[in-house]
Write an enzyme that holds these catalytic residues in place. Structure first.
Site, PDB file in Angstrom:
ATOM      1  N   GLU A  64       8.227   2.607  -5.723  1.00 42.59           N
ATOM      2  CA  GLU A  64       7.978   2.147  -4.465  1.00 42.59           C
ATOM      3  C   GLU A  64       8.045   3.536  -3.332  1.00 42.59           C
ATOM      4  OE1 GLU A  64       7.225   0.408  -2.378  1.00 42.59           O
ATOM      5  OE2 GLU A  64       8.592  -1.248  -1.779  1.00 42.59           O
ATOM      6  N   VAL A  92      10.166   6.174   9.593  1.00 45.22           N
ATOM      7  CA  VAL A  92       9.403   7.087   9.015  1.00 45.22           C
ATOM      8  C   VAL A  92       7.872   7.064   8.797  1.00 45.22           C
ATOM      9  CG1 VAL A  92      11.192   8.414   8.441  1.00 45.22           C
ATOM     10  CG2 VAL A  92      10.207   6.955   6.753  1.00 45.22           C
ATOM     11  N   ASP A 137      14.287  -0.307   2.191  1.00 41.76           N
ATOM     12  CA  ASP A 137      14.991  -0.553   3.622  1.00 41.76           C
ATOM     13  C   ASP A 137      15.784  -1.541   3.654  1.00 41.76           C
ATOM     14  OD1 ASP A 137      14.848  -0.038   6.409  1.00 41.76           O
ATOM     15  OD2 ASP A 137      13.631  -1.384   6.972  1.00 41.76           O
ATOM     16  N   LYS A 162       0.719  -1.138   0.029  1.00 40.41           N
ATOM     17  CA  LYS A 162       0.067   0.013  -0.042  1.00 40.41           C
ATOM     18  C   LYS A 162       0.953   1.463  -0.012  1.00 40.41           C
ATOM     19  CE  LYS A 162      -3.330  -2.060   2.944  1.00 40.41           C
ATOM     20  NZ  LYS A 162      -4.100  -2.152   4.440  1.00 40.41           N
TER      21      LYS A 162
HETATM   22  P1  IMP Z   1      12.129  -3.498   2.605  1.00 43.28           P
HETATM   23  O1  IMP Z   1      11.695  -4.795   2.201  1.00 43.28           O
HETATM   24  O2  IMP Z   1      12.779  -3.987   3.853  1.00 43.28           O
HETATM   25  O3  IMP Z   1      13.061  -3.012   1.918  1.00 43.28           O
HETATM   26  O4  IMP Z   1      10.933  -2.826   3.105  1.00 43.28           O
HETATM   27  C1  IMP Z   1      10.127  -2.202   2.386  1.00 43.28           C
HETATM   28  C2  IMP Z   1       8.963  -1.952   2.992  1.00 43.28           C
HETATM   29  O5  IMP Z   1       8.717  -1.904   4.341  1.00 43.28           O
HETATM   30  C3  IMP Z   1       8.308  -0.685   2.354  1.00 43.28           C
HETATM   31  O6  IMP Z   1       7.451  -0.929   1.022  1.00 43.28           O
HETATM   32  C4  IMP Z   1       7.539  -0.143   3.503  1.00 43.28           C
HETATM   33  O7  IMP Z   1       6.332  -0.315   3.146  1.00 43.28           O
HETATM   34  C5  IMP Z   1       8.168  -0.832   4.718  1.00 43.28           C
HETATM   35  N1  IMP Z   1       9.088   0.139   5.448  1.00 43.28           N
HETATM   36  C6  IMP Z   1      10.337   0.098   5.458  1.00 43.28           C
HETATM   37  N2  IMP Z   1      10.785   1.162   6.155  1.00 43.28           N
HETATM   38  C7  IMP Z   1       9.889   1.904   6.683  1.00 43.28           C
HETATM   39  C8  IMP Z   1       9.653   2.891   7.390  1.00 43.28           C
HETATM   40  O8  IMP Z   1      10.551   3.562   7.970  1.00 43.28           O
HETATM   41  N3  IMP Z   1       8.359   3.362   7.583  1.00 43.28           N
HETATM   42  C9  IMP Z   1       7.210   2.648   7.238  1.00 43.28           C
HETATM   43  N4  IMP Z   1       7.318   1.682   6.380  1.00 43.28           N
HETATM   44  C10 IMP Z   1       8.662   1.491   6.199  1.00 43.28           C
END
Ligand code: IMP
Ligand code: MG
Length: 183
Positions: A107, A161, A111, A51
């Protein structure tokens, strides 16, 4: 559902504004122009990862001038509060056969890199004409999987965030700016 006793209680979780809505708007304007330059009149399929990227997508699609279709995919990375579980699940897939498309993924944030690593792998296997990743936010210091976006609007330090589509336990997505969450 989280327990908030009042609006003041809810707002007490907004520690400080990191990126204002004016800064976001200016960066998206620039990103739109960059996309126009790269595709030079060729049509694109702009794919929002739900989302979190729904707000970004809504503004980014209005900042591009090349012919543009939009598509949605829902990738869930499960969070316990503000900590990622490492499990990525595609809960809604694109309806388009992307083999004839220049695909641009929009995106919200990269993270650990796991979500986009998995999504890009999945979409590349479907042989699009090309595939680019545009992310609103990037937290490179948190990377666990090697992944780099083609275009990143803002690089931020390791803060959790909220706002502009990003949530904490599904709340705060509707804030018009990006803020640091008060843990
Ligand atoms: P990744 O798979 O760890 O790169 O994370 C990606 C997903 O985690 C993003 O699309 C976000 O939905 C969520 N996410 C990562 N960091 C944050 C943050 O600081 N705040 C809110 N959602 C986050
Ligand atoms: Mg999310």
């Amino acid at each position: 559902m989280a327990e908030f006793t009042s609006v003041a209680d809810y707002e007490s979780k907004i520690k400080r504004v990191l990126i204002t809505k004016e800064e976001i708007a200016a960066a998206i304007e620039k990103a739109g122009k960059e996309i126009d330059k790269i595709y030079d009149g060729r049509p694109i399929l702009l794919v929002s990862i739900l989302k979190g990227a729904f707000v970004f997508m809504a503004d980014l699609c209005r900042a591009v001038s090349v012919p543009c279709e939009i598509g949605f995919m829902c990738a869930k990375s499960y969070y316990q509060g503000t900590v990622s579980s490492g499990v990525v699940q595609i809960t809604m897939d694109l309806e388009q056969d992307i083999s004839g498309y220049h695909v641009v993924i929009a995106e919200d944030i990269i993270d650990t890199g796991r979500t986009l690593h998995d999504v890009v792998k999945l979409l590349k296997a479907r042989k699009p004409l090309s595939l680019h990743v545009v992310t609103l936010l990037d937290k490179p210091s948190r990377r666990l999987v090697d992944f780099k976006a083609d275009y990143s609007l803002f690089t931020i330090p390791d803060h959790f965030v909220i706002g502009y589509g990003l949530d904490c336990a599904e709340y705060f997505r509707n804030l018009p700016y990006i803020a640091e969450y008060a843990e």
